[in-house]
Design an enzyme around this catalytic site. Structure first.
Site, short mmCIF file in Angstrom:
data_model
loop_
_atom_site.label_atom_id
_atom_site.label_comp_id
_atom_site.label_asym_id
_atom_site.label_seq_id
_atom_site.Cartn_x
_atom_site.Cartn_y
_atom_site.Cartn_z
N LYS A 257 0.84 -1.20 0.00
CA LYS A 257 0.00 0.00 0.00
C LYS A 257 0.87 1.24 0.00
CE LYS A 257 -4.24 -1.24 2.30
NZ LYS A 257 -4.04 -2.19 3.41
N ARG B 293 -3.80 2.18 8.31
CA ARG B 293 -3.94 0.86 7.70
C ARG B 293 -2.64 0.07 7.78
NH1 ARG B 293 -7.20 1.97 2.13
NH2 ARG B 293 -8.22 3.89 2.80
N GLY C 84 -6.28 -11.34 7.14
CA GLY C 84 -6.01 -11.75 8.52
C GLY C 84 -5.30 -10.66 9.30
N MET D 104 -4.73 -6.74 10.64
CA MET D 104 -5.55 -5.59 10.96
C MET D 104 -5.80 -4.81 9.68
SD MET D 104 -6.13 -5.34 14.12
CE MET D 104 -5.85 -6.85 15.02
N ARG E 232 -3.73 -1.14 -7.29
CA ARG E 232 -2.91 -2.35 -7.35
C ARG E 232 -3.26 -3.10 -8.63
NH1 ARG E 232 -6.05 -5.07 -2.22
NH2 ARG E 232 -8.12 -4.79 -3.09
N HIS F 47 -3.61 -42.86 -7.61
CA HIS F 47 -3.92 -43.52 -8.87
C HIS F 47 -5.06 -42.82 -9.61
CE1 HIS F 47 -6.13 -46.56 -11.28
NE2 HIS F 47 -4.90 -46.84 -11.69
N SER G 1 15.49 -39.64 -17.52
CA SER G 1 14.19 -39.00 -17.30
C SER G 1 13.86 -39.16 -15.82
CB SER G 1 13.13 -39.67 -18.17
OG SER G 1 11.87 -39.09 -17.91
N CYS H 159 9.52 -36.71 -16.14
CA CYS H 159 8.20 -37.17 -16.58
C CYS H 159 7.29 -37.48 -15.40
CB CYS H 159 8.33 -38.38 -17.50
SG CYS H 159 8.97 -39.85 -16.69
N TYR I 173 14.01 -31.21 -21.09
CA TYR I 173 12.56 -31.24 -21.37
C TYR I 173 11.76 -31.58 -20.12
CZ TYR I 173 12.68 -36.38 -21.37
OH TYR I 173 12.81 -37.69 -21.01
#
Lengths: 866, 866
Positions: free
Chosen positions: A21, A90, A99, A101, A325, A439, A748, A815, A835
């Site tokens: 802020k 604030r 959560g 103030m 914002r 699964h 892999s 993978c 990859y």
């Protein structure tokens, strides 16, 4: 070191010090926007506060008072004196957090300054309303008193005949004293320091701590405090307050979108007591203000290079901006805004790519429930988001009763490979047990089906064919609606929005493809999977699991025969039948992929998984093999592992039964030869060995397989290119990667299994106790969803380095489930894998995340999600 | 580089180059012993042979011929000429290996040299016998022809009427040609090079390769070839051959022990055709030779500083030594000889310590079957050596029927924690499934009981109460005898030798204790274990498992109630009962240990392991808790893990149920306080957390436990010293050891579980398929018996370094099965752990191995087991 700043002393780059802020207000002040003046007490002050045993030191107090003096001079108003300076107070942490103030308005009012205010504004109603609101907010925010008490008190007072504003104020203060045991602070400076103290303290309240834990926010950041001159939207009919976005956060359309209320303070919009007006109406009511706001909004968007979410106040016809914002938006809007901003010349493609949260993209492919429909629906319970998407269908408790036309939602205690067909016919899957990588979830993601797992609140009664959840009894055949985004399960049918894979998304993905370094492959076991993944841009197959192929009804009996028979002749015949089936399977997949890499993983699961579980199937097996049921049961029990994950599976099957992998290698190469002869000349079949633990094991298996492949090539009088590689899914393989690399073309990482072994943690069993790990902040990420960088990642990094030291050209990828997770992809980019491979519906996520990861790694471009 | 050496050009330090035989012969020559002259073709020549495509190069051939010339000059004899030089040709690798080509005697004979020999020795019988033996040995060793063929041929010829020596030789050569298709080589040099070639080739025959694989011998060592002048024990009655030890290899007594034959060649003793005479008889038959031999034997023993195994030949009254090596001996003799040699001043204590194979010591504590009894017994089958010792008893198939007076041998498919009491009552245990680190084996070792595991040949019929093995049916109540050293199972009772924990062993162990650096602690769960381990010299307890305490009949119901009840009050009551029981257990153990470290590991196994398995127990549980049997079954199923090893166990129990570990910590500290008050003032209780995966998890649990301990200390108004440490048994813990070290006083590697997770290998399941891993040379050591240095060891090393980097004073040890394994202890010394902990019966092994490890690491003293 300086701890208190005027707005004009800061800017946006100082967010860590001034909070989100504060930094934004300073920035807006800097670019000349109409911002009410104010000061910021820095996060460093908050850290000192804790260091000093939760006390505001004298030094800090003095610094605040000096700045307060400056503020009085800037505004020409007096804090606690004539022409009174009122302020809002604030919290403002570097990262936005619920959560904490929140806001106290109108601080500085007491009986004396109230009189001075009436002198200035000539409106005692307005002043006393503001005064009472201050008492109420102060009591709530600083002292934790429920605001409803003050609403009730006001109602009660208003009903009295001899009601006066003064009486209401007095009653409010008495209520305060009744509850707190202290007088309401009259002195504005006392009010101010109590408020600052409360905000600092709120940094460590339970809700904030849990939130930080969940969102992986550093506990040591601290919060700043913003003290800002009040402007009054509630002063008169030419005053008001509102919130607006610079673009439509839902559709992404480029027009101002928001709402406002005249004669109101910000709290009135949030509280929802009065219904706000759409922003367009301001054009009629205060046209000058609307025009100015539009101009400023555009300016802010240009300046921040992002769609803005702006809070504003109008005091007697003058516009003030209170906060801005980057605005939250739907995934659809995120893509459209990113693409539009590039076309408007506001963003480069690189910047635009960073503006989209990759993990939300599957929603565009699957559609979602309409928000308003969800609000009206009955929430039965909540499990884990197993596979993205939403589904509506009739509850069925057996995979055998799943029916594609009847819109089944399969609800199971947990799924097993035998349920594959049922899953393929269902709209969605719900399991009572199992995590997001169980699964059911893995199969569902592979099939792009919605899945909710681990919904422990469900009690299934298989005999009555009904389930109990959230106080309701749901019978087989009843409709439910499930969300794989949230894990929520609703009663009945919840209305859907449509899928949105449009031209903007296509354009956006193309940019990402051009920029990313990591290849993105797909995990695909069927031609349908392969086709889907290819359509999303997958560069070949990174993981084709051969075991799923055997779960189709007619094939399962062949592999069972191969496993359970003791007659070499029968075993051989079954193997030959499997060989023909597999060859056909591979041909079909190769034909879809057409060119490039197809990595086929040889048989991985324990053979036990293929065996019959139900009595009638065991009986059938006994008949097929011509042995007693007792004997079949004995053989089945003998094959069972205590710990199947660590048991007789993966390449261990090929050490004890080399003929199995030889058969598979033959089927792969034969299928590839046929496809290459049929014109897929650029096809590159790659054979992958699972669960390797050392170089000698690999050599043993490779020698067998290569012998078989040589025979196939000779028989066909042809030579084709192929590769042999290994999965890296045991810590030992990673530790000895330099030796293993000598004999393979690629690595892999199977990060699912590697996570299980490295942490000694079964993913299926972990759901039973991991909740406590997250709640207590022991683990910050779900290690099967996002790679555990510090533990498992250390092995990935080590193995990559060791492997490349031996063989610089070694291709290295991943993978596991993590291949489709943006945060994990960041990590894989950082250790320079070649990859990632993921399920077809995650391919888009991976492409975008890979582009973002590269930009972060190479260009230092980063972006914090709002 | 020189490749061929005369005996007088070498010495013992050149064994790698000259092979064991060659090096020893050269050494003996050097110290002036009567050795027939000879030459050695080095191992380097063998390596070149393989490099050159299995050919003897011209250069090597020339070098051999030059040395052969020298040998002719030294001996005054001619190879292939008058006064013929005959030679023996033998293989000689740096490490003794069966499977290699062995010995060819009398090489150099042909029809011409045979005549020359007759001229020299005037004894045609002797010459032709030697000639025929040469043909037979050459045919066998070089051409692979079964020697029985030549025995048969000779028998056949002898039966003929007109038998002549010449005919026999001719027939032998014809047989050779018939089988090989070539003439028998007449030319001595051709004979020689064929023999050398065959020996080099035999380095890579299958049997040798497998042997090297099993014994971890480098495939690239190569073998040397020894060519030595023949001397003739078969010349006349003043000639002979024999083998003798410098001390009794069975009792260790210091006198010459051996046997000989007059008028015989070495082969005659080995072949067993004639019965040799005890060496004492030589004193009468050839007193001068005996005296000389005694003198030389002592000289050799002094020179080699070890008991010698000597081959000798007497030619016409002149003594020749052909070979000497350190002699094999019984464990009992090994200790006695080591101690005696120190007392004789021959060895330093350090040298003596290296002379005993630590792993054989438990045999001295348990006794063993008499060798002659084993030879007569019926071997039913063979499993794995699960726990050292032997046992004789009646077969029982149920733990409930085990009876200490009836001498039970418990035979089970596999054992479970429910069998503990039965095991404690049995003489020994046999399991059909499970490896050497399975539940049965671990428990048995802990109790010092003999155990054979994984004897898959057994089929149990529980209904008939009988088992089928090796073609026999053994009924419950029948006697069997089992050996935990070999895994062998015999029918009936096999006669025993006595245990031998005598003064020599005590003296020897004391020396080891003085020298070793590693502390040796014991794994002990009961006062009896603790007492036993302490008597063997254990320095406190390194692992006290709390779970075993609950398996005693009366206690199990309490923990079951704690686990299965849903009523907080019942749970609390059960916990309190457990607390009292545990406190009592700890007090009893502490009282035995008296002083020093007792490391108590908090509850580790999945709670499911404690639950009832049999219907009647489930019913009883239902009654106790007042719920339905169905409900009990549901709760039991809910607690079951798919992969218990990776499931809800270890410290995870304390994350979900902190009260459990709190209760245990309380019991430990309360018990310690009472013991300390009762005079055990030096007692140091240490609390160990199992299965830790990260620092936050550890902190969470430690915070809870320390809170409880603080309360206990306050309640008792006392302050005592205690420690908190962690097991290191997951790869993740090892990778993050630097962070974990911050919060603990000690690390204890749980190498059983660490091996399982690092290799992704369940120890119980692995027995089903690991045989193929050993047979195919994929794994060289059983990773649950000897630590996998390159994989698991890498993590141990890493974690040790990381841990000490954070906290140099961190105490680090190991409490897995490897703590009692000498080879593993070498490794633990090399990475500088502080202690090992092992089962009481392995404490001696560990003490000796720790001393040896230190000598190897610090003094460079090493020893190769014979």
């Amino acid at each position: 070191m300086k701890k208190v700043y005027s707005f004009n002393e800061g800017n946006k780059s100082m967010i860590n010090l001034l909070g989100g802020k504060g930094g934004n207000l300073a920035e807006m002040t800097k670019i000349g926007l109409p911002i009410p003046e104010g000061i910021i007490i820095s996060t460093q002050a908050c850290k000192d506060y804790y260091k000093d045993g939760e006390k505001i030191s004298k030094v800090l107090e003095d610094e605040i008072l000096v700045k307060l003096d400056e503020l009085q001079k800037q505004t020409g108003k007096n804090f606690g004196g004539k022409n009174p300076l009122l302020v809002s107070v604030r919290s403002g942490a570097p990262i936005s957090m619920p959560g904490m103030m929140d806001t106290i308005l109108n601080l500085g009012l007491n009986d004396k300054t109230a009189q001075y205010m009436i002198e200035v504004f000539k409106d005692s109603d307005f002043v006393y309303q503001s005064y009472y609101r201050f008492i109420q907010m102060f009591s709530e925010i600083v002292m934790g008193i429920d605001k409803e008490i003050f609403f009730d008190l006001k109602k009660e007072m208003l009903e009295k005949d001899n009601y006066t504003h003064q009486q209401l104020i007095k009653a409010g203060k008495e209520k305060y004293r009744e509850i707190t045991g202290h007088d309401f602070p009259e002195e504005p400076k006392e009010q101010l320091f109590m408020a600052i103290n409360a905000i600092f303290k709120s940094w460590n309240n339970e809700r904030a701590k849990i939130y930080r834990n969940i969102h992986k926010i550093d506990d040591n950041l601290g919060t700043a405090v913003v003290v800002q001159q009040m402007v009054f939207g509630n002063l008169n009919e030419k005053s008001g307050t509102g919130v607006a976005f610079t673009r439509d956060p839902s559709s992404g359309e480029n027009h101002i979108f928001g709402e406002y209320l005249l004669k109101a303070q910000g709290e009135d919009i949030v509280a929802g007591i009065r219904t706000p007006e759409p922003i367009e109406k301001l054009k009629e009511q205060l046209p000058d203000v609307y025009i100015e706001f539009s101009k400023l909004a555009k300016k802010l968007e240009q300046h921040n290079k992002d769609m803005q979410d702006i809070e504003f106040t109008i005091e007697n016809g003058k516009l003030y901006l209170l906060q801005t914002r980057n605005g939250k938006r739907s995934p659809y809007a995120a893509v459209k805004i990113a693409v539009d901003m590039v076309e408007e010349g506001l963003l480069t493609k690189e910047e635009a790519i960073m503006k989209v949260d990759a993990s939300t993209l599957p929603q565009l492919l699957h559609g979602n429930f309409k928000q308003e429909a969800i609000e009206k629906a009955v929430l039965l319970g909540k499990g884990l988001p197993g596979s993205a998407g939403v589904a509506i269908g009739r509850v069925m408790f057996s995979a055998e009763r799943a029916d594609i036309r009847a819109m089944t939602i399969l609800v199971r205690e947990e799924t097993s490979p035998e349920d594959i067909k049922g899953i393929s016919l269902a709209q969605g899957i719900v399991t009572v047990k199992g995590g997001v990588t169980s699964h059911g979830a893995v199969v569902a993601r592979g099939m792009g089906k919605c899945c909710v797992t681990g919904c422990a609140a469900i009690k299934i009664n298989d005999i009555k064919r009904e389930m109990y959840i959230g106080g309701y009894t749901v019978k087989e055949g009843d409709f439910i609606s499930i969300s794989g985004y949230t894990g929520e399960i609703y009663l009945g049918k919840v209305e859907l929005s449509a899928p949105q894979f449009d031209k903007n998304l296509k354009k956006f993905v193309k940019w990402c493809q051009d920029i990313k370094r990591l290849k993105v492959r797909m995990n695909a076991d069927t031609p349908a999977d392969a086709k889907l993944g290819k359509s999303f841009g997958a560069e070949g197959i990174g993981l084709c699991r051969t075991e799923h192929m055997f779960f189709q009804k007619d094939k399962i009996w062949t592999i069972r025969q191969m496993i359970l028979s003791n007659e070499p002749k029968e075993v051989k015949a079954a193997l030959e039948k499997m060989h023909q089936m597999q060859k056909e399977d591979f041909k079909n997949i190769f034909t879809v992929v057409e060119e490039g890499t197809v990595i086929v993983r040889l048989l991985d699961p324990p053979l036990h998984e293929f065996l019959p579980k139900e009595a009638k199937d065991k009986q059938k097996m006994a008949e097929i093999l011509g042995v007693s049921l007792e004997e079949i049961e004995r053989r089945i029990v003998n094959l069972k592992d205590e710990n199947p994950m660590l048991g007789h599976r993966g390449c261990r099957l090929a050490v004890t039964r080399p003929e199995l992998y030889n058969m598979q290698a033959r089927a792969i190469i034969e299928a590839a030869i046929e496809c290459i002869k049929n014109g897929c000349t650029k096809l590159l079949p790659e054979i992958m060995l699972p669960l390797i633990i050392g170089a000698k094991e690999l050599q043993f298996i490779k020698r067998n397989i290569e012998g078989e492949i040589k025979r196939v090539l000779q028989e066909n009088n042809i030579n084709i290119e192929y590769k042999i590689g290994t999965m890296m899914e045991t810590p030992r393989a990673c530790l000895l990667a330099d030796e293993i690399a000598r004999d393979v073309d690629f690595f892999s990482f199977g990060t699912n299994d590697l996570t299980q072994t490295t942490m000694g943690l079964s993913r299926d069993d972990s759901v039973k106790f991991m909740t406590e790990y997250y709640e207590n902040g022991i683990l910050k990420v779900e290690p099967f969803a996002t790679i555990d960088e510090r533990g498992v990642g250390k092995l990935v990094k080590l193995a990559t380095e060791l492997g490349r030291r031996t063989k610089p050209e070694l291709e290295i990828g991943i993978c596991g489930e993590h291949g489709g997770d943006p945060q994990s992809i960041d990590f894989f980019e950082s250790v320079k894998l070649d990859y990632v491979s993921c399920s077809p519906f995650r391919v888009l996520v991976a492409i975008v995340a890979a582009a973002q990861a590269k930009l972060k790694a190479y260009k230092g471009i980063d972006y914090k999600w709002i």
